[in-house]
Design a protein around this motif. Structure first.
Motif, PDB file in Angstrom:
ATOM      1  N   ASP A   1      31.043   4.704 -60.677  1.00 21.29           N
ATOM      2  CA  ASP A   1      31.046   6.170 -60.693  1.00 21.29           C
ATOM      3  C   ASP A   1      30.101   6.712 -59.616  1.00 21.29           C
ATOM      4  O   ASP A   1      30.440   7.675 -58.906  1.00 21.29           O
ATOM      5  N   ALA A   2      28.934   6.087 -59.485  1.00 22.89           N
ATOM      6  CA  ALA A   2      27.958   6.539 -58.488  1.00 22.89           C
ATOM      7  C   ALA A   2      28.486   6.310 -57.071  1.00 22.89           C
ATOM      8  O   ALA A   2      28.402   7.199 -56.211  1.00 22.89           O
TER       9      ALA A   2
ATOM     10  N   GLU B   1      31.206   8.857 -56.049  1.00 22.67           N
ATOM     11  CA  GLU B   1      30.706  10.201 -55.754  1.00 22.67           C
ATOM     12  C   GLU B   1      29.954  10.227 -54.426  1.00 22.67           C
ATOM     13  O   GLU B   1      30.107  11.163 -53.632  1.00 22.67           O
ATOM     14  N   VAL B   2      29.168   9.186 -54.165  1.00 21.56           N
ATOM     15  CA  VAL B   2      28.406   9.136 -52.918  1.00 21.56           C
ATOM     16  C   VAL B   2      29.340   8.963 -51.719  1.00 21.56           C
ATOM     17  O   VAL B   2      29.120   9.552 -50.655  1.00 21.56           O
TER      18      VAL B   2
ATOM     19  N   SER C   1      30.678  12.287 -50.896  1.00 17.90           N
ATOM     20  CA  SER C   1      29.663  13.136 -50.260  1.00 17.90           C
ATOM     21  C   SER C   1      29.408  12.746 -48.807  1.00 17.90           C
ATOM     22  O   SER C   1      29.060  13.596 -47.981  1.00 17.90           O
TER      23      SER C   1
ATOM     24  N   LEU D   1      21.235   8.930 -51.860  1.00 17.86           N
ATOM     25  CA  LEU D   1      22.197   9.579 -52.753  1.00 17.86           C
ATOM     26  C   LEU D   1      22.644   8.641 -53.868  1.00 17.86           C
ATOM     27  O   LEU D   1      22.820   9.057 -55.022  1.00 17.86           O
TER      28      LEU D   1
ATOM     29  N   THR E   1      19.867   8.428 -56.430  1.00 14.22           N
ATOM     30  CA  THR E   1      19.804   9.688 -57.191  1.00 14.22           C
ATOM     31  C   THR E   1      20.925   9.756 -58.221  1.00 14.22           C
ATOM     32  O   THR E   1      20.711  10.170 -59.372  1.00 14.22           O
ATOM     33  N   LYS E   2      22.130   9.358 -57.802  1.00  9.80           N
ATOM     34  CA  LYS E   2      23.269   9.425 -58.717  1.00  9.80           C
ATOM     35  C   LYS E   2      23.105   8.420 -59.861  1.00  9.80           C
ATOM     36  O   LYS E   2      23.422   8.733 -61.016  1.00  9.80           O
TER      37      LYS E   2
ATOM     38  N   SER F   1      20.958   9.844 -62.464  1.00  8.33           N
ATOM     39  CA  SER F   1      21.594  10.873 -63.285  1.00  8.33           C
ATOM     40  C   SER F   1      22.567  10.275 -64.300  1.00  8.33           C
ATOM     41  O   SER F   1      22.822  10.874 -65.342  1.00  8.33           O
ATOM     42  N   LEU F   2      23.092   9.090 -64.005  1.00  7.48           N
ATOM     43  CA  LEU F   2      24.063   8.449 -64.899  1.00  7.48           C
ATOM     44  C   LEU F   2      23.424   7.542 -65.938  1.00  7.48           C
ATOM     45  O   LEU F   2      24.009   7.280 -66.983  1.00  7.48           O
TER      46      LEU F   2
END
Length: 506
Positions: A385-386, A389-390, A393, A435, A438-439, A442-443
């Motif tokens: 998932d991370a 998303e990265v 981005s 990033l 950081t992700k 958050s997960l």
């Protein structure tokens, strides 16, 4: 046969089958309980049935207390006896097929028993259910106007002692009904080729001029095949080759890292993706809704389910629970008892329930494939998932990756080391790394806690893998094709050190 007639026949089967599906949707725990006692009754006179006195087990509590949780190593001696032609050891009916699997990382082969019951009532039943559910959700489907491009393993069947072994896909292809052979491509002869690279070219040549309406196979290897088809034809979109292509049925590995690459070569917003969850041990769950990554747990395929919360897995206070006690959002290891004679068997997968009415799941990873060297409990679901998303981005695309811990050394704090092969690398790897870190925070609150002020874990380290590194590693280990996959996360440095060495030596 005209397509409206085919769809009408499929619809008739669907309605007939839906009555049974509605039964386990309405009474899931009762259906599972009844199935358990059917399995116990069927196997009561087997060697294992007599050892544990199956005939006197009258409730789940006794079943769970009397029969131990087992791994492949625990039952390997019985399986080997069965492979040599002995009968009535763990299942009363002769086992004629064994699905050969080395898993993701283990070099030693496993031979998973496949009974006639599991072949018919589980694997083939699930294939029919998958088609029925898809057609029910897509009444305008033209699936039967063409063929399904199936991509199985690269090992043929070998026979000895009156039994046969090979990839599960080879067993399924060898025993499939004539109608399935007629509606599939490539031919069984090509599908069962043992040399993966020769087989790839043969599939391209045999399928490029077919009317392919669906795809079925493991995402990583299917992507290799589809890119080969595009290279051979000079096209950029698969719809230029197969204009009637409408759905991809996929399973075996997480689809998350591959979504964007598939969308690039299948550029239609209404193209469907349907996920399945199957393994050599059985067929477990099916996506039953359009545009959903949740999988309906199929409860009447001859498989009784139990679960171990991962927070206690492998510990002294490990707790095993039946389906009726699971909760949404918790990560569980899956334990199965099956109509092929596996009793309370750890399949090595982890799942997370997204719903308990009905029971729907997401596959979250493997019991052995996570990083918990420092209490961070990083699982594959978090990682993928991370990364996705990265990548969005940073406009990057990933081919494959692996990660492992860098262990503490004296005053040196620990960290995670990533080896990533990019199809399209980010412009700034340092930004990508920041990033990603950081992700992941958050997960995963455990990872976040260990990263707080670099208290336990330093920033991750990322290396860029050379082109084809992971493919070459799999080839070196004779693991091209089929269900073979890269060990995404590992609690040891065994794989990453070997890959890093191969990365620098080539």
């Amino acid at each position: 046969m005209p397509i409206p007639l085919v769809n009408s026949i499929a619809s008739w089967f669907l309605k007939k089958r839906f009555h049974q599906i509605e039964l386990f949707l309405k009474y899931p725990n009762e259906v599972q309980n009844e199935l358990l006692f059917q399995l116990l009754s069927t196997a009561k006179d087997t060697e294992i049935g007599k050892t544990y006195d199956f005939s006197s087990i009258t409730n789940y509590k006794t079943f769970s207390e009397r029969i131990p949780i087992s791994s492949y190593e625990d039952c390997q001696h019985m399986i080997e006896r069965s492979r040599r032609g002995e009968h009535n050891i763990f299942w009363p009916h002769p086992i004629r097929w064994f699905a050969k699997s080395s898993g993701t990382t283990n070099a030693k082969s496993k031979f998973i028993p496949v009974s006639t019951e599991s072949l018919e009532d589980c694997h083939y039943a699930a294939s029919k259910d998958l088609l029925c559910m898809y057609l029910n959700n897509n009444e305008d489907s033209q699936l039967f106007t063409g063929k399904s491009l199936r991509l199985g393993g690269s090992k043929e069947l070998y026979k000895e002692n009156g039994t046969a072994f090979g990839d599960l896909s080879a067993i399924l292809i060898d025993n499939m009904p004539f109608w399935a052979e007629f509606s599939s491509t490539p031919s069984s002869k090509v599908s069962l080729m043992s040399d993966w690279e020769i087989k790839m070219q043969a599939i391209v040549e045999e399928t490029r001029n077919e009317n392919v309406t669906s795809l079925a196979g493991v995402p990583s290897w299917m992507l290799v095949l589809l890119n080969n088809v595009l290279d051979a034809t000079g096209h950029e979109s698969l719809f230029d080759i197969w204009p009637n292509l409408e759905v991809y049925f996929h399973g075996g590995v997480s689809f998350v890292p591959y979504v964007d690459q598939y969308k690039a070569i299948l550029p239609k917003s209404n193209f469907r993706y349907y996920e399945i969850y199957n393994a050599s041990e059985g067929f477990f769950a099916i996506q039953d809704q359009n545009n959903s990554s949740e999988l309906l747990l199929m409860l009447d395929y001859g498989i009784f389910y139990e679960f171990i919360p991962m927070h206690s897995y492998g510990s002294l206070d490990q707790k095993v629970i039946p389906l009726s006690e699971v909760e949404v959002g918790i990560n569980y290891a899956v334990i199965i008892t099956t109509n092929a004679g596996l009793w309370r068997y750890k399949i090595g997968d982890t799942v997370r329930f997204t719903s308990i009415n009905p029971y729907r799941i997401k596959v979250s990873g493997r019991t052995k494939h996570h990083i918990n060297a420092f209490g961070e409990e990083l699982i594959i679901e978090n990682a993928e998932d991370a990364l996705r998303e990265v990548c969005c981005s940073t406009n990057a695309e990933i081919v494959d990756y692996t990660a492992a811990p860098i262990f503490m050394n004296g005053k040196q704090k620990g960290s995670h080391e990533w080896l990533i092969e990019f199809k399209k690398p980010p412009q700034d790897l340092e930004t990508f790394n920041t990033l990603l870190d950081t992700k992941l925070k958050s997960l995963n609150s455990d990872y976040e806690a260990k990263r707080l002020n670099n208290m336990t874990l330093n920033m991750p380290t990322i290396h860029i893998a050379r082109e084809h590194l992971f493919y070459d590693w799999l080839k070196q280990h004779d693991k091209l094709g089929g269900q073979h996959k890269i060990p995404r996360l590992s609690n040891s440095r065994e794989y990453i050190d070997e890959l890093l060495s191969l990365n620098t030596s080539s």
